[in-house]
Every structure is written in C-alpha cells, then in structure tokens.
Scaffold this motif. Structure first.
Motif, PDB file in Angstrom:
ATOM      1  N   GLN A 265       4.844   6.290   5.907  1.00  7.17           N
ATOM      2  CA  GLN A 265       5.713   5.523   4.498  1.00  7.17           C
ATOM      3  C   GLN A 265       7.265   5.925   4.957  1.00  7.17           C
ATOM      4  O   GLN A 265       7.671   4.768   3.955  1.00  7.17           O
ATOM      5  N   ALA A 266       7.623   6.036   5.003  1.00  8.49           N
ATOM      6  CA  ALA A 266       9.238   7.386   5.692  1.00  8.49           C
ATOM      7  C   ALA A 266      10.001   5.639   5.788  1.00  8.49           C
ATOM      8  O   ALA A 266      10.924   5.791   5.032  1.00  8.49           O
TER       9      ALA A 266
ATOM     10  N   LEU B  84       9.791   4.007   1.371  1.00  8.68           N
ATOM     11  CA  LEU B  84       9.421   4.769   0.886  1.00  8.68           C
ATOM     12  C   LEU B  84      10.263   4.236  -0.429  1.00  8.68           C
ATOM     13  O   LEU B  84      11.804   4.351  -0.075  1.00  8.68           O
ATOM     14  N   TYR B  85      10.416   4.434  -1.390  1.00  9.62           N
ATOM     15  CA  TYR B  85      10.949   3.863  -2.349  1.00  9.62           C
ATOM     16  C   TYR B  85      11.672   3.081  -2.284  1.00  9.62           C
ATOM     17  O   TYR B  85      12.522   1.969  -3.566  1.00  9.62           O
TER      18      TYR B  85
ATOM     19  N   VAL C 279       1.980  -0.261  -1.541  1.00 11.13           N
ATOM     20  CA  VAL C 279       1.880   0.401  -2.039  1.00 11.13           C
ATOM     21  C   VAL C 279       1.896   1.238  -1.595  1.00 11.13           C
ATOM     22  O   VAL C 279       2.403   2.930  -1.375  1.00 11.13           O
ATOM     23  N   GLU C 280       0.330   1.176  -0.653  1.00 10.05           N
ATOM     24  CA  GLU C 280      -0.031   1.797   0.545  1.00 10.05           C
ATOM     25  C   GLU C 280       1.778   2.658   2.220  1.00 10.05           C
ATOM     26  O   GLU C 280       1.550   3.453   2.008  1.00 10.05           O
TER      27      GLU C 280
END
Lengths: 168, 410
Positions: free
Chosen positions: B187-188, B191-192, B218-219
C-alpha cells in the motif's frame, strides 16, 4: 480537549476494520456498546476486555485499512479508547476518528511503551512518552481541532447550520 | 512541458471555493450520496439522536439494501426494517433488496458521472473511478454531515500515476494485475493518494474490467482512483493525463505475469497460481463489487459449461445486480451454472462480509473473487480465504483444488 492523557496499549501489525469489528455486528446493532464485546475477537481475542477508560491505542503499521465502517471507531470509543497513534492510517478510518471526536495522530510509535503513560498535546504537536521522552508531529489543522472541540463532525455541522439560521 | 494538473485537483476545484493544492483541507459540494444497509440503521440512530428529521437534497440520495438481501437473523431483519422506514421519512430513493450491490447499481444508474463528487457509505465506492468520478467511501457521520450540509471536507491528495505496460499471460485478468501490484508494492506508494491508471493495459480494459480495477483502489490504500474512459465514451476531457510527472510515476511491467492468488489473510499477501496448485478447496465464491459483473459471470459459465462442480466443493455465484442477473439468464449463463451444481443467489454482496449466508465452516479453505480476505471476513474467523479472478475460481471449483496453469488453459 487538545491535551489527552492515557495509557499506551499496543495493537501490532497491519490492522483492518474487519479486525476491529467484524461486519455482521454493524448489521445487527446500532449501539456501539453492543458491538464493543466483539472488538478484535478474531484477531486478538481477550484484548478488548483488557481496555480501560482513557487508553491510547498504539499501532505499529497501517491502522484501520479496509471497510468504511465508523463502527470500528465508535466500538473502540465504547471500550474507553480516547486517541489512536500510529505511523500510518487507513484514510477512511482516520477521518472517522476525527469525525467522531477522537484524535488519530500519525507519528513513529517505536519508542512508546506498553502500559506506560502517554500525553498528547495536539496544538503543540508533540507526544510525551512515559513522562520523559518527547516526540513531535505536525499539529493537526485548526479545522480538525474544532471538530474535536465540538464533540464531532455532526455537532460541528449542526452548530454551523444553527448559526447561519440565526444570522450569526 | 509542465506537470499536468491531476484529475482529482481539477474535479475538486470545480466543486470548491477554496484554494486547491495537495495537502490543503477544503470544503466541496457533493453531487450524489448513497448508503448501504450495514450503515443506514446507524445513520437513522444518529439522526434520531441529534433530532434531525430532514435533509438538504433528498433527490440526490439513495439507500441500497445489498449486504443482507436475505436477512439471516432477527437482529439484522429489525435493522433493515428501521432503515427502510427511515429512508421513507427522508423521502430518498430506495432500491429493493436484490436490486444489486450499491456500486454496481451506481454504475448502471449513471450516479457516477465523469467529474462528479459522489459519496458512498462503503469503502468500495472508489469503483466510481472507472467512470472518472471522484467517488469516496466514508463513514456514516461523514455521510450524515453531507446529507445535512450538501458538502464534505477533503484533504486534497497528492497524485501518483500508475503506468502498466507489457503483455501478461493470456489467462491473466484485471484482478490478477491489481493483486500482483499489491503483492509487489504493497500500500505504501498509494496510501492517501489519488491513483491515475495510465498506459496501454489500463486503456484496453473493458468496462467491467475497469470497474473491477477501480473497486480495488481501497485495497491499495488510495483515496481515489481514476481509470481512462472506455473507448467511445464522451468523457475524454476527464481522462487521466498521459504526460505524467515522472517523479510521481510508477511503471509496472506485467510482461509474462502468470495468474496469481492472494493468500489468507490479506490481499497484499500474494503468490503465483503455480505456488498453490493442487491445494484442495471446500468453498468457491464468485461475486462481490469486484467480480460480479456480466463478464465475470460469463467467464465462470464458460468454464463450467457441460461440466460439474467437484462434489467436495460448495460453489456460490452472486450476480452484482438484478440487471446482470437478467442478462445472464437471457444468455443462458445462470442455467449453465446451476446445472453444473453452483448455487446462484439473489443479486447483492452475497457472502462477502458474513452479513448473510452462506458462512464458511471452521477450517474451510475458501477461494473467493471478492476484494479482501481479512480474518473473519465471510463471518467465520476459522476459515481461510484466498482471492483470485473468476477464471481461476471457476476452474478450482471444477477440480476441487487450485489448478496448475496448464489445467487452467484446458
């Protein structure tokens, strides 16, 4: 409201909102107190019953990924959790924390100590770990502090609507 | 050439009076709101608690009943009744149980118009990125606030461009590519952020494939995602910009990629299909907002045509919407599936979250086409859930185990 004192309680690893509260309970209940006994039941059984009023959750990885359920926040609040500190957050969970009136603070958590005191100064942008070590974080924007001071987003929006009706 | 203006900033700018720069907190006007049945009862509670009885623009709001289409117990039945009564009081649009998954309905009903801001009380609302809508999953307090004020608050995200190049194994499906990216990058990097999918692979996706990819935003940890418009659609002005900022571009070469699966208990825990080939399975589920569209049902039916699901496997197929169900019936696909021994349920979320059956048994090894497999996801923390494309899932249902890549070809 801008200073929070509590006891550090670690929840290690990547944490999903499914870990915090399995989905079916939010379909069954609307009162967070009814969901609270089921918090972390699949991932960390017994953990929820050890939480005490005023505890500060400490994450070690991304905290609150996955589902948008704000019941993940409200059920933690029903167990007494008053703040969550983690290096990273799932973005919806992060919003939900502030919206329900508890701060989510993004900061390195490697120096926090399980069971020891934590003090968060939101306007100053620092945490005091075990009454001696300081660690800083960017202070949250005023707008987010205001949401906390109002006791959540819904109160904030309703206050604003009332003010504009009264011409204030 | 200067850095292109990211799509998310263009959309926010059109909905806000605030200055739009990454990192800024802004208020935006909201075009559409929808609520699913796991959150509408809590929404009703919030409204009653705060003494709120009306909302700003009920015509922009819809309630969908998708997670508990067949209420499995009295508590859930009671909550659904409360939610339905509440929807009536508010005067919003109400979809029937069995009409389908909120995000699939949103696509069919045209709630995700290019350039709009849509809020859904479900994390997979990000599926609207397939239609170039800034579609954001949120909790019910956010939803309540937007229903009252017509606005929401956003932090303007940074944008990352995800450039997928190369040609994978012919049996690789969109789901495999997203899982592969999650497995290798985590995710890094996302993310956001707002993720704009660019490059030849994303441009060539079908409409169903693009929705599947977007739903997994979202995953990836993204705030929102955008896929390029499908060919022939008129939203080209809102296409992700193919002249990205190189420093913020991630290029993923999928040349030679084989089909993959996600292992229990995280969609980021990914292995090649050949690593799990031969592992036996008890339960196969095809459905969810990621893989319940006609293309997915068709692929499963083609695999099962004239054959029988392995006697040790419980196979469940849940079309994403009533419209998909009707198309699948018309094409004879539902008959193929039921003759093969699959259980076809009413449209909706199916067993994805365990808010209706069938719940897996303790110790069951489950293969599902849904988007996440966190422990306890389908209602039993003692089940092991794997994720894959519908193709791999259907083949596994026939064999009673994960296939080898050779068996998948056959």
């Amino acid at each position: 409201m801008t200073e929070i004192r509590g006891k550090a309680r670690f929840v290690r690893g990547q944490i999903s909102t499914d870990d915090i509260i399995p989905a079916r309970y939010k379909h069954m209940y609307t009162d967070p107190a009814d969901m609270a006994p089921h918090v972390f039941e699949n991932r960390f059984p017994e953990l929820a019953s050890s939480f005490e009023e005023g505890d500060v959750l400490i994450g070690t990885d991304v905290f609150g990924i996955g589902s948008s359920r704000e019941q993940a926040v409200s059920s933690l609040m029903a167990l007494g959790i008053r703040a969550i500190v983690s290096p990273r957050f799932g973005r919806i969970f992060f919003r939900n924390c502030w919206n329900l009136g508890i701060p989510a603070i993004e900061v390195d958590t490697s120096r926090f100590i399980e069971g020891r005191p934590v003090r968060l100064d939101l306007t100053g942008g620092y945490a005091i770990i075990d009454e001696n070590q300081g660690i800083s974080f960017p202070p949250p924007p005023q707008r987010m502090i205001r949401i906390l001071e109002n006791g959540g987003l819904l109160n904030t929006v309703l206050n604003e609507a009332a003010h504009s009706r009264n011409g204030i | 050439m200067s850095t292109p203006e990211p799509l998310v900033e263009r959309i926010i700018d059109q909905h806000s009076d605030d200055a739009v720069t990454p990192g800024a907190l802004v208020s935006v006007r909201v075009d559409r709101i929808y609520v699913q049945d796991g959150n509408s009862p809590t929404l009703a509670r919030l409204f009653h608690k705060h003494g709120i009885s009306s909302i700003r623009e009920p015509e922009k709001v819809a309630f969908v009943f998708d997670h508990s289409v067949l209420a499995p117990n009295a508590a859930i039945a009671d909550r659904m009744k409360e939610a339905a009564g509440f929807a009536k009081e508010l005067g919003v649009q109400v979809m029937r149980r069995g009409d389908g998954i909120s995000h699939v309905i949103a696509q069919e009903e045209g709630w995700f118009q290019p350039g709009t801001i849509v809020l859904g009380s479900d994390s997979h609302t990000c599926a609207g990125g397939a239609n170039q809508s800034l579609a954001l999953g949120m909790g019910v307090t956010d939803i309540a606030a937007a229903m009252i004020s017509g606005e929401t608050w956003l932090k303007v995200p940074e944008t990352v461009w995800l450039n997928v190049v190369g040609t994978p194994h012919p049996l690789v499906r969109p789901k495999d590519v997203v899982l592969h990216i999650l497995g290798t990058l985590g995710q890094a990097p996302f993310l956001y952020k707002s993720v704009e999918w660019i490059g030849p692979w994303a441009a060539a996706l079908t409409e169903d494939g693009a929705a599947s990819v977007a739903s997994m935003g979202v995953e990836m940890g993204a705030k929102c995602v955008f896929l390029p418009p499908r060919r022939g659609r008129s939203s080209s002005v809102l296409s992700p910009v193919f002249a990205p900022d190189e420093a913020n571009t991630i290029t993923v070469d999928i040349t030679g990629l084989d089909p993959v699966v996600a292992l229990p208990h995280s969609p980021s825990q990914v292995a090649s299909l050949s690593d799990v080939a031969g592992l036996s399975l008890d339960y196969v589920f095809i459905g969810s907002c990621t893989n319940s569209r006609l293309e997915d049902i068709e692929e499963a039916a083609r695999m099962l045509d004239g054959k029988a699901v392995h006697p040790d496997v419980h196979m469940v197929v849940t079309p994403g919407s009533q419209r998909i169900m009707e198309d699948a019936l018309r094409l004879g696909l539902i008959g193929i599936l039921t003759r093969a021994g699959a259980l076809v349920t009413p449209a909706g979320c199916g067993p994805c979250v365990g808010a209706q059956g069938p719940v897996p048994a303790s110790g069951d090894r489950v293969l599902s086409t849904m988007n996440r497999n966190f422990k306890g996801r389908m209602g039993n923390g003692q089940a092991e859930i794997f994720l894959s494309s519908p193709l791999v899932a259907a083949s596994s249902a026939l064999l009673g185990r994960f296939p080898s890549i050779e068996e998948l070809k056959a």
